[in-house]
Structures are given as C-alpha cells and as structure tokens.
Motif scaffolding. Sequence first.
Motif, PDB file in Angstrom:
ATOM      1  N   ALA A 168      17.751  26.081 -24.230  1.00 57.61           N
ATOM      2  CA  ALA A 168      18.929  26.898 -23.927  1.00 57.61           C
ATOM      3  C   ALA A 168      18.979  28.161 -24.783  1.00 57.61           C
ATOM      4  O   ALA A 168      19.232  29.262 -24.270  1.00 57.61           O
ATOM      5  CB  ALA A 168      20.207  26.077 -24.130  1.00 57.61           C
ATOM      6  N   SER A 169      18.708  28.028 -26.078  1.00 63.15           N
ATOM      7  CA  SER A 169      18.775  29.232 -26.927  1.00 63.15           C
ATOM      8  C   SER A 169      17.581  30.156 -26.676  1.00 63.15           C
ATOM      9  O   SER A 169      17.724  31.378 -26.721  1.00 63.15           O
ATOM     10  CB  SER A 169      18.918  28.859 -28.401  1.00 63.15           C
ATOM     11  OG  SER A 169      17.900  28.006 -28.817  1.00 63.15           O
ATOM     12  N   VAL A 170      16.430  29.566 -26.379  1.00 61.87           N
ATOM     13  CA  VAL A 170      15.250  30.399 -26.076  1.00 61.87           C
ATOM     14  C   VAL A 170      15.471  31.174 -24.773  1.00 61.87           C
ATOM     15  O   VAL A 170      15.243  32.385 -24.702  1.00 61.87           O
ATOM     16  CB  VAL A 170      13.962  29.536 -25.971  1.00 61.87           C
ATOM     17  CG1 VAL A 170      12.792  30.373 -25.464  1.00 61.87           C
ATOM     18  CG2 VAL A 170      13.632  28.897 -27.317  1.00 61.87           C
ATOM     19  N   ALA A 171      15.944  30.474 -23.742  1.00 60.83           N
ATOM     20  CA  ALA A 171      16.169  31.127 -22.439  1.00 60.83           C
ATOM     21  C   ALA A 171      17.238  32.213 -22.568  1.00 60.83           C
ATOM     22  O   ALA A 171      17.113  33.294 -21.982  1.00 60.83           O
ATOM     23  CB  ALA A 171      16.587  30.090 -21.397  1.00 60.83           C
ATOM     24  N   ALA A 172      18.281  31.942 -23.344  1.00 56.63           N
ATOM     25  CA  ALA A 172      19.353  32.922 -23.535  1.00 56.63           C
ATOM     26  C   ALA A 172      18.814  34.175 -24.226  1.00 56.63           C
ATOM     27  O   ALA A 172      19.108  35.306 -23.828  1.00 56.63           O
ATOM     28  CB  ALA A 172      20.480  32.300 -24.360  1.00 56.63           C
ATOM     29  N   GLY A 205      25.536  28.028 -21.065  1.00 54.21           N
ATOM     30  CA  GLY A 205      26.532  27.247 -20.318  1.00 54.21           C
ATOM     31  C   GLY A 205      25.932  26.531 -19.126  1.00 54.21           C
ATOM     32  O   GLY A 205      26.289  25.379 -18.834  1.00 54.21           O
ATOM     33  N   SER A 206      24.974  27.175 -18.446  1.00 52.54           N
ATOM     34  CA  SER A 206      24.378  26.564 -17.250  1.00 52.54           C
ATOM     35  C   SER A 206      23.570  25.319 -17.603  1.00 52.54           C
ATOM     36  O   SER A 206      23.258  24.508 -16.730  1.00 52.54           O
ATOM     37  CB  SER A 206      23.489  27.578 -16.525  1.00 52.54           C
ATOM     38  OG  SER A 206      22.309  27.803 -17.260  1.00 52.54           O
ATOM     39  N   ARG A 207      23.226  25.148 -18.863  1.00 52.11           N
ATOM     40  CA  ARG A 207      22.489  23.948 -19.290  1.00 52.11           C
ATOM     41  C   ARG A 207      23.417  22.895 -19.903  1.00 52.11           C
ATOM     42  O   ARG A 207      22.962  21.908 -20.477  1.00 52.11           O
ATOM     43  CB  ARG A 207      21.391  24.336 -20.275  1.00 52.11           C
ATOM     44  CG  ARG A 207      20.240  25.075 -19.575  1.00 52.11           C
ATOM     45  CD  ARG A 207      19.282  25.695 -20.562  1.00 52.11           C
ATOM     46  NE  ARG A 207      18.157  26.297 -19.873  1.00 52.11           N
ATOM     47  CZ  ARG A 207      18.158  27.509 -19.321  1.00 52.11           C
ATOM     48  NH1 ARG A 207      19.248  28.255 -19.378  1.00 52.11           N
ATOM     49  NH2 ARG A 207      17.093  27.968 -18.704  1.00 52.11           N
ATOM     50  N   GLY A 208      24.712  23.168 -19.818  1.00 46.88           N
ATOM     51  CA  GLY A 208      25.676  22.165 -20.272  1.00 46.88           C
ATOM     52  C   GLY A 208      26.030  22.222 -21.751  1.00 46.88           C
ATOM     53  O   GLY A 208      26.614  21.288 -22.292  1.00 46.88           O
ATOM     54  N   PHE A 209      25.675  23.337 -22.412  1.00 44.85           N
ATOM     55  CA  PHE A 209      25.994  23.473 -23.838  1.00 44.85           C
ATOM     56  C   PHE A 209      26.966  24.625 -24.057  1.00 44.85           C
ATOM     57  O   PHE A 209      27.278  25.374 -23.141  1.00 44.85           O
ATOM     58  CB  PHE A 209      24.707  23.707 -24.642  1.00 44.85           C
ATOM     59  CG  PHE A 209      23.673  22.640 -24.429  1.00 44.85           C
ATOM     60  CD1 PHE A 209      23.887  21.341 -24.886  1.00 44.85           C
ATOM     61  CD2 PHE A 209      22.492  22.918 -23.747  1.00 44.85           C
ATOM     62  CE1 PHE A 209      22.949  20.345 -24.680  1.00 44.85           C
ATOM     63  CE2 PHE A 209      21.544  21.929 -23.529  1.00 44.85           C
ATOM     64  CZ  PHE A 209      21.764  20.646 -23.990  1.00 44.85           C
ATOM     65  N   ARG A 210      27.410  24.760 -25.319  1.00 43.00           N
ATOM     66  CA  ARG A 210      28.268  25.887 -25.671  1.00 43.00           C
ATOM     67  C   ARG A 210      27.490  26.870 -26.530  1.00 43.00           C
ATOM     68  O   ARG A 210      26.716  26.447 -27.389  1.00 43.00           O
ATOM     69  CB  ARG A 210      29.456  25.404 -26.503  1.00 43.00           C
ATOM     70  CG  ARG A 210      30.426  24.531 -25.743  1.00 43.00           C
ATOM     71  CD  ARG A 210      31.724  24.367 -26.549  1.00 43.00           C
ATOM     72  NE  ARG A 210      32.753  23.779 -25.717  1.00 43.00           N
ATOM     73  CZ  ARG A 210      33.179  22.526 -25.834  1.00 43.00           C
ATOM     74  NH1 ARG A 210      32.683  21.738 -26.776  1.00 43.00           N
ATOM     75  NH2 ARG A 210      34.105  22.066 -25.021  1.00 43.00           N
ATOM     76  N   PRO A 253      20.797  33.960 -30.053  1.00 35.98           N
ATOM     77  CA  PRO A 253      21.728  32.975 -29.507  1.00 35.98           C
ATOM     78  C   PRO A 253      21.633  31.632 -30.237  1.00 35.98           C
ATOM     79  O   PRO A 253      20.549  31.194 -30.628  1.00 35.98           O
ATOM     80  CB  PRO A 253      21.253  32.809 -28.057  1.00 35.98           C
ATOM     81  CG  PRO A 253      20.436  34.022 -27.772  1.00 35.98           C
ATOM     82  CD  PRO A 253      19.796  34.400 -29.063  1.00 35.98           C
ATOM     83  N   PHE A 254      22.807  31.022 -30.421  1.00 29.09           N
ATOM     84  CA  PHE A 254      22.913  29.656 -30.946  1.00 29.09           C
ATOM     85  C   PHE A 254      23.558  28.826 -29.844  1.00 29.09           C
ATOM     86  O   PHE A 254      24.619  29.197 -29.335  1.00 29.09           O
ATOM     87  CB  PHE A 254      23.818  29.615 -32.175  1.00 29.09           C
ATOM     88  CG  PHE A 254      23.252  30.278 -33.406  1.00 29.09           C
ATOM     89  CD1 PHE A 254      22.652  29.520 -34.408  1.00 29.09           C
ATOM     90  CD2 PHE A 254      23.329  31.662 -33.569  1.00 29.09           C
ATOM     91  CE1 PHE A 254      22.148  30.130 -35.555  1.00 29.09           C
ATOM     92  CE2 PHE A 254      22.829  32.276 -34.713  1.00 29.09           C
ATOM     93  CZ  PHE A 254      22.230  31.506 -35.713  1.00 29.09           C
ATOM     94  N   ALA A 255      22.922  27.704 -29.504  1.00 28.80           N
ATOM     95  CA  ALA A 255      23.493  26.778 -28.523  1.00 28.80           C
ATOM     96  C   ALA A 255      23.878  25.506 -29.257  1.00 28.80           C
ATOM     97  O   ALA A 255      23.170  25.064 -30.162  1.00 28.80           O
ATOM     98  CB  ALA A 255      22.475  26.473 -27.434  1.00 28.80           C
TER      99      ALA A 255
END
Length: 291
Positions: free
Chosen positions: A112-116, A142-147, A189-191
């Motif tokens: 998630a953080s890499v993709a962001a 968000g699309s991966r279910g995280f904040r 980004p931090f997820a």
Amino acid sequence: MKEEVFERYVQAGKVASSILQKGADLIKPDVSLAETATLIEQMVIDEGLGVAFPVNISLNEAAAHDTPSPDDKRTFNKGDLVKLDLGVHLDGYIADTALTVDLGEQDLLVEASVAARNAAIAKVRPGVTIGELGTIVAAEIGSRGFRPVANLTGHGLDQFRLHMGPNVPNIGGVGGAVLEEGMAIAIEPFATTGSGYVSDQKRVEIFSQMAWKPVRMPTSRKILKEIEPLNGLPFARRHLKTPKPDLALLRLVREGVIHSYPVLADVPGSFVSQSEHTMIVTSDGCVVTTA
Ligand code: MN
Ligand code: MN
C-alpha cells in the motif's frame, strides 16, 4: 537548479539507494538493531558521503524517529514490520529514502505505501498541487483497506535542510502549494492498520540544533562543539562522544537550542508501513534520485 547542485542530489541518491537495499538485507530475526544501524551508517561514510540523519529503524506501530540508543539491546523478531529510513548527503544536498522490511505477514500493508508513493511520483510535475498528491496517496492506501497516517508528510529539501516546504500530505485535499521546476522533494506515504495518527512517545533518541546562541553548562558546550559540523542536521544520542550527555540534552531542548524528535507511533498493536523517495521536479516530470 544549477547543474552542479543537481549532480550532487543525484550522486547522494545513488549511494542512498544502494545502501538502503544492503541495509534491508541485514534485517533478519535475532539481528541486533544497534549493529544494523552502525553498519549502515558506516557504509555511507565509507562512500565518502555524509549521514544526513541517524538511520531510523522503527518497529511495528512506530512510524518514524526511532534509532538505537547507546546501550540498545533490541534484536529484530519474527513478525516485526521494520521501517528503514536513510539520509545521505553530499555537500548538504540530501537523499532521503525509506522502505519497509516485513518479517511477518504484512505484504499488503507494505504494498500500500509503495503503490501510493509510486502513483504520487507518476503525477509529479510543475503546476501540480500537493493536495492532488495527497489525494492519490490516500486513494491507493484506502483502496487496500488501510489508513494513511494523516499527521506525517513528505517535504521539500534544500542544502543542509531536511524538512522545509512544501509539505506533501498523505491525505486527500484540494489545492495547497504548487510544485515548481527545480524543487527537491521527498514523498513518503505511511499506511497503517491503526488509527491513522501518530503521537509522540517517551523514547527520544534524535535531536538537531535549531538555534546558535551561547550556553553556560560545560557539557552543553561540549555537545554543541561536537555537533557543529552537522550544520543543523539531526544527530543521535548514540553518536555523542561527550560523556553523560542526557541532562545537558534536556536543558538544551528546554532552552530552545536543540530540537528533540520523539519516536512517533500509532496505537499499540498496530502496524505502520513507509515508502519514500527523493526527487527533483523537472520541466515535464521529475528525476527520482533514490530510485
Ligand atoms: Mn526519510
Ligand atoms: Mn523524509
């Protein structure tokens, strides 16, 4: 941006990227955090470049600003989610880059953080607002279910200045600062599986000088003498050769001479991932120096 400045950013980025990967390979269960930090920082020195800030090794719910203490006994454990954040500089021109090593089963959170980060980088060009970048980051996470972590941001960089405007948010927004050709920026980004906010912890290992004024206490003077060559870049308690520095450090913080950076963590039991690159904005996009 002048060609010689650009070249320094690129060189610092190249070294940072290679050492970050080597550092990541060191992180395994039962390995000491202190040894890992020392080895990584020594690799930077061996390349003839400067350590722009103490290598950050932050575990699990800790997002940033942890680095081993002088007597650190911690080792990595199976299940840990390890953020490794490295800063390298050449004549003050900084490469700031981070990745997350997963010793457990948090692959989707890491992704998630890499993709962001990658989606935001793909949008970077003059005229783009930081609000647009934050919107992309938040959507990917968000699309991966995280904040996304709302109160941590990417940032601009300048010579011997690690954090300056513009801040690049990890949450959606409209407008804000506009990217310009020649800016050096870090997108990070931090997820999180937690609350989406980090707070100051009691643990403090990292400091930087913020004011240049005379101080009385002999230990304080020794510390300031010792950190003078850093030009305001951060240092760690474990870097100091001055004996028993802790009381002086507290006083220097209270007197507004140095700034302290407490460990920043989300709620206990949560996991936070981070991914960061530094880039220079060009006329039609950007050059990622730490790729
Ligand atoms: Mn960083
Ligand atoms: Mn950064």
